[in-house]
Motif scaffolding. Structure first.
Motif, PDB file in Angstrom:
ATOM      1  N   LEU A 187      20.400  91.308   9.935  1.00 33.22           N
ATOM      2  CA  LEU A 187      19.939  90.024   9.380  1.00 33.22           C
ATOM      3  C   LEU A 187      19.056  89.295  10.402  1.00 33.22           C
ATOM      4  CD1 LEU A 187      20.407  88.371   6.783  1.00 33.22           C
ATOM      5  CD2 LEU A 187      22.285  87.208   7.940  1.00 33.22           C
ATOM      6  N   TYR A 197      20.199  79.548  11.063  1.00 32.06           N
ATOM      7  CA  TYR A 197      19.864  80.095   9.740  1.00 32.06           C
ATOM      8  C   TYR A 197      20.990  79.768   8.752  1.00 32.06           C
ATOM      9  CZ  TYR A 197      19.780  83.932   6.261  1.00 32.06           C
ATOM     10  OH  TYR A 197      19.830  84.673   5.102  1.00 32.06           O
ATOM     11  N   ARG A 240      20.592  77.167   5.675  1.00 35.38           N
ATOM     12  CA  ARG A 240      20.768  77.650   4.307  1.00 35.38           C
ATOM     13  C   ARG A 240      21.786  76.781   3.553  1.00 35.38           C
ATOM     14  NH1 ARG A 240      21.406  83.690   1.811  1.00 35.38           N
ATOM     15  NH2 ARG A 240      22.394  82.887  -0.091  1.00 35.38           N
ATOM     16  N   CYS A 259      25.031  91.570  10.815  1.00 34.30           N
ATOM     17  CA  CYS A 259      24.425  90.381  11.441  1.00 34.30           C
ATOM     18  C   CYS A 259      23.189  90.769  12.246  1.00 34.30           C
ATOM     19  CB  CYS A 259      25.429  89.678  12.345  1.00 34.30           C
ATOM     20  SG  CYS A 259      26.747  88.903  11.421  1.00 34.30           S
ATOM     21  N   GLU A 299      20.218  81.446  16.787  1.00 38.52           N
ATOM     22  CA  GLU A 299      19.272  81.238  15.675  1.00 38.52           C
ATOM     23  C   GLU A 299      19.902  81.678  14.350  1.00 38.52           C
ATOM     24  OE1 GLU A 299      15.206  82.336  16.250  1.00 38.52           O
ATOM     25  OE2 GLU A 299      15.006  80.964  17.957  1.00 38.52           O
ATOM     26  N   LEU A 300      20.820  82.626  14.446  1.00 39.43           N
ATOM     27  CA  LEU A 300      21.523  83.035  13.221  1.00 39.43           C
ATOM     28  C   LEU A 300      22.426  81.892  12.728  1.00 39.43           C
ATOM     29  CD1 LEU A 300      22.118  85.175  11.106  1.00 39.43           C
ATOM     30  CD2 LEU A 300      23.819  86.174  12.638  1.00 39.43           C
ATOM     31  N   LYS A 312      17.213  90.691  12.662  1.00 40.44           N
ATOM     32  CA  LYS A 312      15.923  91.416  12.685  1.00 40.44           C
ATOM     33  C   LYS A 312      15.067  91.044  11.473  1.00 40.44           C
ATOM     34  CE  LYS A 312      16.378  95.735  15.058  1.00 40.44           C
ATOM     35  NZ  LYS A 312      17.298  96.800  14.723  1.00 40.44           N
ATOM     36  N   GLU A 313      15.677  91.128  10.298  1.00 41.26           N
ATOM     37  CA  GLU A 313      14.937  90.874   9.047  1.00 41.26           C
ATOM     38  C   GLU A 313      14.335  89.481   9.015  1.00 41.26           C
ATOM     39  OE1 GLU A 313      17.661  91.457   5.832  1.00 41.26           O
ATOM     40  OE2 GLU A 313      17.816  93.626   6.258  1.00 41.26           O
ATOM     41  N   ASN A 314      15.026  88.533   9.616  1.00 38.23           N
ATOM     42  CA  ASN A 314      14.553  87.141   9.568  1.00 38.23           C
ATOM     43  C   ASN A 314      13.852  86.715  10.848  1.00 38.23           C
ATOM     44  OD1 ASN A 314      15.566  85.817   6.908  1.00 38.23           O
ATOM     45  ND2 ASN A 314      17.222  87.138   7.609  1.00 38.23           N
ATOM     46  N   ASN A 315      13.517  87.699  11.683  1.00 40.53           N
ATOM     47  CA  ASN A 315      12.823  87.405  12.949  1.00 40.53           C
ATOM     48  C   ASN A 315      13.529  86.343  13.774  1.00 40.53           C
ATOM     49  OD1 ASN A 315      10.717  89.222  12.621  1.00 40.53           O
ATOM     50  ND2 ASN A 315       9.694  87.773  11.209  1.00 40.53           N
ATOM     51  N   LEU A 316      14.842  86.443  13.824  1.00 38.30           N
ATOM     52  CA  LEU A 316      15.601  85.463  14.608  1.00 38.30           C
ATOM     53  C   LEU A 316      15.746  86.013  16.020  1.00 38.30           C
ATOM     54  CD1 LEU A 316      18.383  84.752  11.951  1.00 38.30           C
ATOM     55  CD2 LEU A 316      16.297  83.430  12.364  1.00 38.30           C
TER      56      LEU A 316
END
Ligand code: ACM
Length: 754
Positions: free
Chosen positions: A342, A357, A361, A339, A353-354, A344-348
């Motif tokens: 994830l 996301y 989705r 998590c 914010e996750l 980090k990768e999605n700039n959350l």
């Protein structure tokens, strides 16, 4: 002899002619129509009444005809007739759900734009018929009614995961919803404690997720917690779901299925551990509350949920799928390397914010299937998915925020729409989750938050009553909790605000309840119950019942039909136990009402608070803290307890004159399972003529182990005219507890000044 026979025959005919039809039912329609005008005369409904309709309305004619046959002993005809009922399309009517009902001596006309409008015309017409009928003919009052709803979303919810109910009951529930002109059934199908919808692609949902090993007995707050040791569960097959959806559709009720994500998912994770972040084996939950176990936002999870949604949308024609989104603790996500990567990768920014996301989705997937999502107001945290509708339950804040962001909203605030809360103050009320939501409070609800501009108000679709079933094991208990509160809510969402009048509603409710009697639906006895208020010198008793004989005692004994009859407020000049009940002649028709009045030195004085109690726990207002009446020993939701959400409370009591104080006794609730914590410390300041004379240090509160926390503080003859009491909030709920990470609630009972 012949003449004699003739005479007998003649007089029999006379008797038959003279046998009068029962008087027509006088209009007592719920929800109250926009316009109604009673006219002279009656329409006679009989086997010789002809039914007809414009083509598009034949389904409603069939529904009506079947209803008359099945419930009212009337078999209408299509030819020979003495009277007629006709359903017609009127394109001048704008609203799809509106209808005009015109009852004249020989003809009834129901005009509408759509079949749905005609159906609501029928529901009104049925309320002008008796609930039961044995005769061949029924007289119906002539009347003109023009009607339409105020809100397009008028819903009732039912949680079938905590407890499950037979298909026959679900249908009965839908029947009542429809008869109240409600148009939506929100079906809560998945939870930590059980998964209740058959998903063929994932058989372990049926084998594992649908069953729990045992169930908590009694209340969550009981210590020690006890369990029944019995396996519990089941699920609705897809065939059963189709049958229920078709049944609802005939009654113009849309079913919105709820598939919870990412939280309240422990049952699914028990079946498929790969859906969780740790992949640990967990069990289907056996008690209530929130669980840390939530779906991990992996491709495995999304594939699973998409597979579930694929089957769900084939079963439910509804435009909306409810995806839950509430109460998803972030602990597992915080501790998961996946998590965090994830995020980090999605700039959350964080786990909120996750969650956004996750929901966005799923929304994209659901939108791609031509459907829209609804989520509980937590879906606002971390950013709202682009097309989501918000169901505001934690008050109205979520609704306001979402409407300002131009998203549709549905109001279900705990304060007015949680029918799992207690509905009377009676100590013997069947066990409920907590809270206090009496019928009148539901009735006074206005789904439009005053904070919204005219422009923003258009995003309010309507409101819904919620039935969470932790404490409802049987259909009877569901009915008891749902009715009559759902009946009040039906008027809230259908009728014009300016036509609402509680006294008038109660009169109409007596008639509506007779319809529930005919369906063998047992509702709560709100109308007959006794309630009361103390103003510092006199005690008033009330009951809304038609037959009202409140009898009471002041010596602690149980009242009976020979006890003193209540006719005016009772003068109270010493500490008293007041018991009362409502009687119809010798028969007691309410439960026992009991209250203890303690005329301590604070009673009737002036109290101020630095902050308002939460609107759900403010039934008695601030004066409840010094009105001489202590709250329930069993629960915190009555009108004597006040609840404050996460706030430090400062109470000032102005005693008017110099008063000698030897003790102050307070009581805090400590129902940790419900996020309620007694404060850790408390402080008293005493004033005389506005100058501080004595201040205590903060006193530590130690006895925090039981459900009720008594704080009795002794003082030595302090002469004061004013007292300040500082009650800092407990603070953040520690890890490992229900509500961990959130601020605790403070619940305060009577402040007794001796
Ligand atoms: C809710 O009551 N958790 C939506």
């Amino acid at each position: 002899m012949k003449i004699f026979k003739y005479l007998i025959a003649f007089s029999l005919t006379l008797i038959q002619c003279a046998k009068k039809l029962p008087e027509p039912i006088q209009p007592s329609i719920i929800p109250i129509p926009e316009f109604q005008n009673t006219k002279e005369g009656t329409f006679i409904l009989s086997n010789k009444t002809q039914l007809s309709s414009d083509t598009d309305l034949s389904v409603v004619q069939t529904y009506f005809d079947d209803f008359l046959k099945t419930n009212l002993n009337i078999n209408t005809t299509s030819d020979e007739n003495t009277s007629s009922i006709h359903f017609s399309i009127d394109s001048k009517i704008q609203n799809d759900e509106a209808y005009h009902l015109s009852i004249n001596k020989n003809k009834i006309e129901i005009k509408s734009k759509t079949a749905k409008g005609a159906f609501y015309g029928v529901q009104t017409l049925l309320q002008l018929l008796p609930p039961k009928n044995e005769a061949n003919e029924i007289a119906i009052q002539c009347i003109e009614i023009k009607d339409k709803p105020q809100f397009s979303y008028r819903g009732m919810h039912l949680d079938v995961a905590r407890h499950m109910f037979p298909v026959s009951f679900i249908k009965k529930y839908i029947d009542v919803i429809a008869s109240l002109k409600m148009n939506t059934f929100h079906w809560h199908l998945t939870e930590d404690q059980g998964w209740r919808i058959e998903i063929k692609k994932y058989p372990k949902l049926q084998e594992i997720a649908a069953y729990r090993d045992e169930t908590l007995i009694g209340h969550y707050n009981d210590q020690p917690q006890q369990f029944d040791g019995k396996k519990y569960g089941g699920y609705y097959t897809q065939e059963e779901i189709k049958e229920i959806v078709a049944y609802a559709s005939k009654r113009f009720v849309t079913i919105i299925p709820e598939i919870e994500m990412p939280g309240h998912s422990q049952a699914a994770i028990a079946a498929y551990p790969e859906l969780g972040c740790t992949k640990d084996t967990v069990k289907v939950a056996t008690k209530w509350g929130m669980y840390d176990e939530v779906y991990c936002p992996t491709e495995t999870t999304f594939t699973f949920l998409e597979g579930v949604i694929d089957e769900v949308i084939t079963l439910f024609p509804s435009k909306y799928i409810h995806i839950g989104g509430d109460e998803a603790p972030k602990t597992k996500w915080k501790n998961s390397t996946f998590c965090q990567q994830l995020i980090k990768e999605n700039n959350l920014k964080d786990e909120h914010e996750l969650q956004s996301y996750f929901i966005s989705r799923m929304e994209k997937y659901i939108n791609s299937k031509g459907k829209q999502i609804i989520g509980w107001d937590e879906i606002l945290e971390g950013g709202l998915a682009p097309n989501a509708t918000v169901m505001s339950w934690r008050g109205t804040k979520g609704a306001i925020e979402a409407a300002k962001q131009k998203h549709p909203v549905i109001l279900t605030p705990t304060s007015h729409c949680y029918f799992d809360y207690y509905q009377s103050e009676n100590e013997n009320e069947p066990i409920a989750i907590g809270g206090f939501l009496p019928l009148e409070k539901v009735y006074t609800f206005n789904p439009i938050p005053p904070e919204l501009t005219k422009e923003e108000q258009q995003y309010v679709l309507g409101a819904q009553g919620n039935i969470w079933t932790e404490y409802m094991k049987t259909p009877e208990k569901v009915a008891y909790m749902a009715f009559p509160r759902a009946i009040a809510l039906a008027e809230v969402v259908w009728s014009k605000n300016e036509l609402k009048n509680y006294d008038n509603f109660k009169k109409r409710l007596i008639h509506f309840q007779k319809r529930l009697d005919a369906k063998q639906i047992k509702y709560a006895n709100d109308l007959n119950e006794v309630s009361g208020e103390f103003n510092g010198t006199t005690y008033s008793l009330h009951s809304s019942s038609e037959i009202k004989n409140i009898r009471y005692t002041l010596d602690g004994s149980t009242p009976n039909y020979a006890s003193k009859l209540y006719t005016q407020p009772i003068s109270i000049s010493k500490n008293t136990i007041l018991n009362a009940a409502n009687f119809d002649e010798e028969k007691q028709i309410s439960s026992l009402f009991t209250t203890t009045i303690n005329l301590h030195k604070g009673v009737g004085k002036t109290i101020t608070l630095n902050t308002d109690p939460h609107s759900s726990y403010n039934a008695g207002g601030k004066n409840a803290l010094i009105n001489g009446i202590s709250g329930s020993n069993k629960r915190y939701g009555d009108k004597e307890w006040l609840g404050f959400s996460g706030k430090d409370v400062k109470i000032t009591i102005d005693l008017d004159d110099t008063t000698t104080i030897n003790a102050i006794k307070l009581r805090f609730h400590n129902g940790n399972g419900q996020w309620i914590y007694a404060p850790k410390k408390i402080k008293f300041d005493f004033f005389l003529n506005d100058s501080i004379i004595t201040t205590s240090d903060f006193i530590t509160i130690n006895n925090r182990d039981s459900l009720l926390c008594n704080v009795h503080t002794k003082f030595q003859n302090i002469n004061a005219s004013k007292i300040d009491i500082d009650i800092p909030n407990f603070g953040i709920i520690p890890e490992g507890n229900q509500g961990a990470g959130y601020k605790a609630w403070t619940f305060i009972d009577e402040i007794i000044i001796d």
